[in-house]
Design a protein around this motif. Structure first.
Motif: not given
Length: 283
Positions: A90-98
């Motif tokens: 999702e667009e709002g995901d953090s770098v770590g989450s992506v």
């Protein structure tokens, strides 16, 4: 019988070898998988004009005990969000989450592809390359990088292999192959113009064609002698062709390793000669 874990992957992976009746069932499943879980076997049989026993045997052929086991697996796949394995980026995901989601997507692609891996197809591909006068890799765009990686590996086997990045050169190379040769054609969709142009020439020449693709209903799959399939999913930020690259590389790695084992001492000597030739490049 070992249960298949992924119903849709099992259907896609076996599509090429299905009979006409089985393809009719497969198309019905793939076109609207969510609808299947709300139908009984008799309702599907009536809808398709087939016997219930035909649908039951279809489920068994792809690795399930019966229709109910297939439907349960399908329901888990299309209804339950696979958040632990493959979450939508999702667009709002953090770098770590992506980063984590990309890795999990790749892991799922490998697991799905392994689930549908056909040992007979891999054995057939191995034997075809072993007996070939020459093996040529073909691929365009992102698939060209996979083809180049395959060439980089296979040249260590001591076999005659080649690959061209330019699409015009690929057509020229295809025109020079013979019935004793093997072409390894890599294409995610299996239906691009460049692939079909090469495919036409290879068929005219009687070349044995091994394909690596994601789509069992593509023109490439239809005309290939041996098909190795990948399974991948698409997200809003990441096309399925990206994750399939990991599976394509792994299938090529598996083919290379099987060939190296089959070559025995000849393969070991070729690899040693390659290492010695490259040794002066290292400090």
């Amino acid at each position: 019988m070992k249960e298949q874990q992924f119903a849709l992957a099992a259907v896609r992976g076996s599509y090429r070898i299905f009979s006409d009746k089985e393809k009719k069932i497969a198309d019905f499943v793939l076109n609207d998988p969510k609808n299947i879980i709300h139908l009984t076997i008799s309702q599907i049989a009536d809808e398709l004009g087939l016997a219930e026993s035909t649908i039951f045997r279809f489920c068994q052929r792809i690795g399930f005990k019966g229709f109910q086991a297939f439907k349960i697996s399908l329901a888990a796949e299309v209804v339950t969000p696979l958040k632990d394995i493959h979450e939508q980026i999702e667009e709002g995901d953090s770098v770590g989450s992506v980063t984590e989601k990309v890795f999990r997507s790749n892991i799922k692609t490998l697991e799905d592809t392994l689930q549908i891996a056909d040992a007979n197809a891999m054995e057939g591909a191995t034997q075809a390359v072993l007996k070939a006068r020459k093996t040529e890799f073909f691929g365009n765009g992102g698939s060209a990088m996979i083809a180049m990686d395959g060439y980089h590996k296979f040249i260590r086997l001591g076999l005659s292999v080649s690959m061209n990045l330019d699409s015009h050169m690929q057509l020229m190379a295809a025109s020079q192959l013979q019935a004793e040769d093997v072409a390894i054609v890599i294409s995610h969709s299996g239906s691009t113009t460049d692939v079909l142009d090469v495919l036409r020439i290879l068929k005219d020449k009687g070349v044995t064609i091994i394909c690596v693709t994601n789509f069992a209903k593509s023109p490439l799959s239809k005309d290939a002698d041996i098909a190795l399939y990948t399974v991948s999913e698409e997200t809003d930020f990441r096309s399925e062709a990206l994750s399939s690259r990991i599976a394509q590389l792994s299938l090529i790695d598996a083919l290379y390793t099987n060939l190296m084992i089959a070559r025995g001492d000849e393969g070991k000597k070729a690899l040693q000669d390659m290492r010695e030739a490259m040794s002066h490049k290292r400090l």
